[in-house]
Scaffold this motif. Structure first.
Motif, PDB file in Angstrom:
ATOM      1  N   VAL A 212       0.848  -1.195   0.000  1.00 35.21           N
ATOM      2  CA  VAL A 212       0.000   0.000   0.000  1.00 35.21           C
ATOM      3  C   VAL A 212       0.884   1.246   0.000  1.00 35.21           C
ATOM      4  O   VAL A 212       1.801   1.355   0.823  1.00 35.21           O
ATOM      5  N   PRO A 213       0.627   2.215  -0.904  1.00 33.28           N
ATOM      6  CA  PRO A 213       1.414   3.451  -0.885  1.00 33.28           C
ATOM      7  C   PRO A 213       1.083   4.256   0.369  1.00 33.28           C
ATOM      8  O   PRO A 213      -0.083   4.420   0.734  1.00 33.28           O
ATOM      9  N   THR A 214       2.116   4.767   1.007  1.00 34.51           N
ATOM     10  CA  THR A 214       1.960   5.366   2.331  1.00 34.51           C
ATOM     11  C   THR A 214       2.778   6.643   2.444  1.00 34.51           C
ATOM     12  O   THR A 214       3.941   6.685   2.025  1.00 34.51           O
ATOM     13  N   ILE A 215       2.159   7.664   3.011  1.00 32.66           N
ATOM     14  CA  ILE A 215       2.863   8.890   3.393  1.00 32.66           C
ATOM     15  C   ILE A 215       2.839   8.964   4.909  1.00 32.66           C
ATOM     16  O   ILE A 215       1.803   8.757   5.539  1.00 32.66           O
ATOM     17  N   ARG A 216       3.978   9.262   5.505  1.00 34.34           N
ATOM     18  CA  ARG A 216       3.989   9.538   6.932  1.00 34.34           C
ATOM     19  C   ARG A 216       5.092  10.544   7.233  1.00 34.34           C
ATOM     20  O   ARG A 216       6.048  10.690   6.466  1.00 34.34           O
TER      21      ARG A 216
END
Length: 374
Positions: A212-216
């Motif tokens: 899953v593409p994720t930004i954090r």
């Protein structure tokens, strides 16, 4: 750390029966068949744009199986754009199985070998889904208007490159303060561009263990968030450890961020140091310089410098150890390692980890530490 039960964590610290699966999926995500790897190793590294890779996934073509590609449409043909989702787990004392995902990978090569003892099929050059985005290239200029949310800009960019990309998840967001234009061309790299956009706003972009593409936000290590503690003794999963002290190349104690706005002549600059006064350089500064045209304000430059420092902060200690595999470990996990033989009592921030798929192989973890993480 991938969420797992306390029973899982207890089991992986001692001798246990491991499970490993490779689930082949078509480009729509439909599971085609489940295979059981004989060998291979997943590498996860927080300092690479392509966070997850896998080397030489070895599959046994047992009697009755039909894994050997016979045409371009065969399940294991790289021409199909099929993917493989990898899992490793343990059989718990009650007989149930618990797994952690290791990533979703595309593969570029397949080799079939008959060594006289049987036929094996090996998939090689496996990389996570970021390679799909990279290979799409920018086929037209991609424009981000000032005022766009970072999550919206990255979601739009991913969708342009891969219309079927899974929904983006994000635990942090920001507002893009400057006009951003990524140019088209054969040498363009949309994934690298979108990662740089995230970095310019104090965030990171990656595909997680479930694909899953994720930004954090770039994590700030804290001993209050220690993921695991490995104390020396018979229950320690560590089989070999090396401790080194180094301030070699790549060891930084500050970050200087600079940029010039595309809409004004004002040069923007921010810095953050590992010092009692983080706005003032220590007596022996070793700065990392980070420049980006996507820095639109002085406040953004300062915030980005502060966010980037934990990622590049040089180590007073580097720990490299081999251990009984724990597939739940991920980069940025903070592990408390106590090993008196090397005078180690350290909170190590995991920079990289390799997860083997073979039954007898060990995992390797590389972590760095300050004397005290806040």
């Amino acid at each position: 750390m991938w969420p797992v039960s306390a029973g899982f964590q207890a089991a992986v610290c001692t001798s246990h029966r491991r499970t490993a699966r490779a689930v082949m999926r078509d480009p729509n995500g439909t599971s085609l068949l489940t295979l059981y790897p004989m060998g291979g190793e997943v590498s996860v590294d927080s300092r690479r744009d392509v966070r997850r890779t896998c080397t030489d996934l070895v599959l046994s073509n047992a009697p009755g199986d039909d894994l050997i590609p016979s045409s371009s449409t065969s399940t294991l043909s790289p021409l199909t754009d099929n993917e493989v989702a990898l899992f490793r787990g343990v059989v718990l004392p009650d007989g149930t199985t618990e797994e952690a995902p290791l990533g979703v990978f595309g593969f570029q090569n397949v080799e079939v070998e008959d060594n006289g003892d049987g036929v094996t099929v090996t998939l090689s050059d496996l990389a996570d889904r970021s390679r799909i985005v990279t290979r799409s290239r920018w086929r037209a200029p991609f424009v981000v208007i000032a005022g766009t949310l970072l999550s919206e800009a990255i979601r739009n960019g991913l969708t342009v490159c891969w219309p079927a990309v899974p929904n983006l998840t994000y635990s942090a967001d920001a507002t893009v303060g400057a006009l951003v234009v990524f140019t088209e061309g054969a040498d363009s790299d949309p994934w690298k561009d979108l990662c740089s956009l995230a970095s310019a706003h104090g965030c990171e972009l990656f595909f997680d263990a479930a694909g899953v593409p994720t930004i954090r936000a770039l994590p700030t290590p804290s001993v209050s968030a220690t993921a695991l503690t490995y104390s020396d003794g018979p229950l320690s999963p560590i089989t070999k450890i090396k401790r080194s002290l180094s301030i070699a190349t790549g060891s930084y104690n500050g970050v200087i961020v600079s940029a010039e706005s595309t809409s004004a002549a004002t040069p923007y600059r921010g810095e953050w140091w590992d010092n009692d006064d983080p706005n003032t350089a220590p007596t022996r500064p070793r700065p990392l310089f980070f420049a980006s045209p996507m820095i639109a304000t002085a406040d953004q430059a300062q915030a980005t410098a502060q966010a980037l420092l934990p990622k590049y902060l040089g180590a007073t200690e580097i720990l490299t150890w081999s251990q009984i595999p724990n597939p739940a470990i991920d980069v940025w996990d903070l592990i408390h390692v106590v090993h008196p033989a090397v005078k180690g009592d350290t909170y190590a921030l995991v920079d990289s980890v390799t997860h083997p798929l073979a039954a007898a192989a060990e995992a390797t973890v590389v972590g760095r530490s300050r004397q005290v993480w806040a």
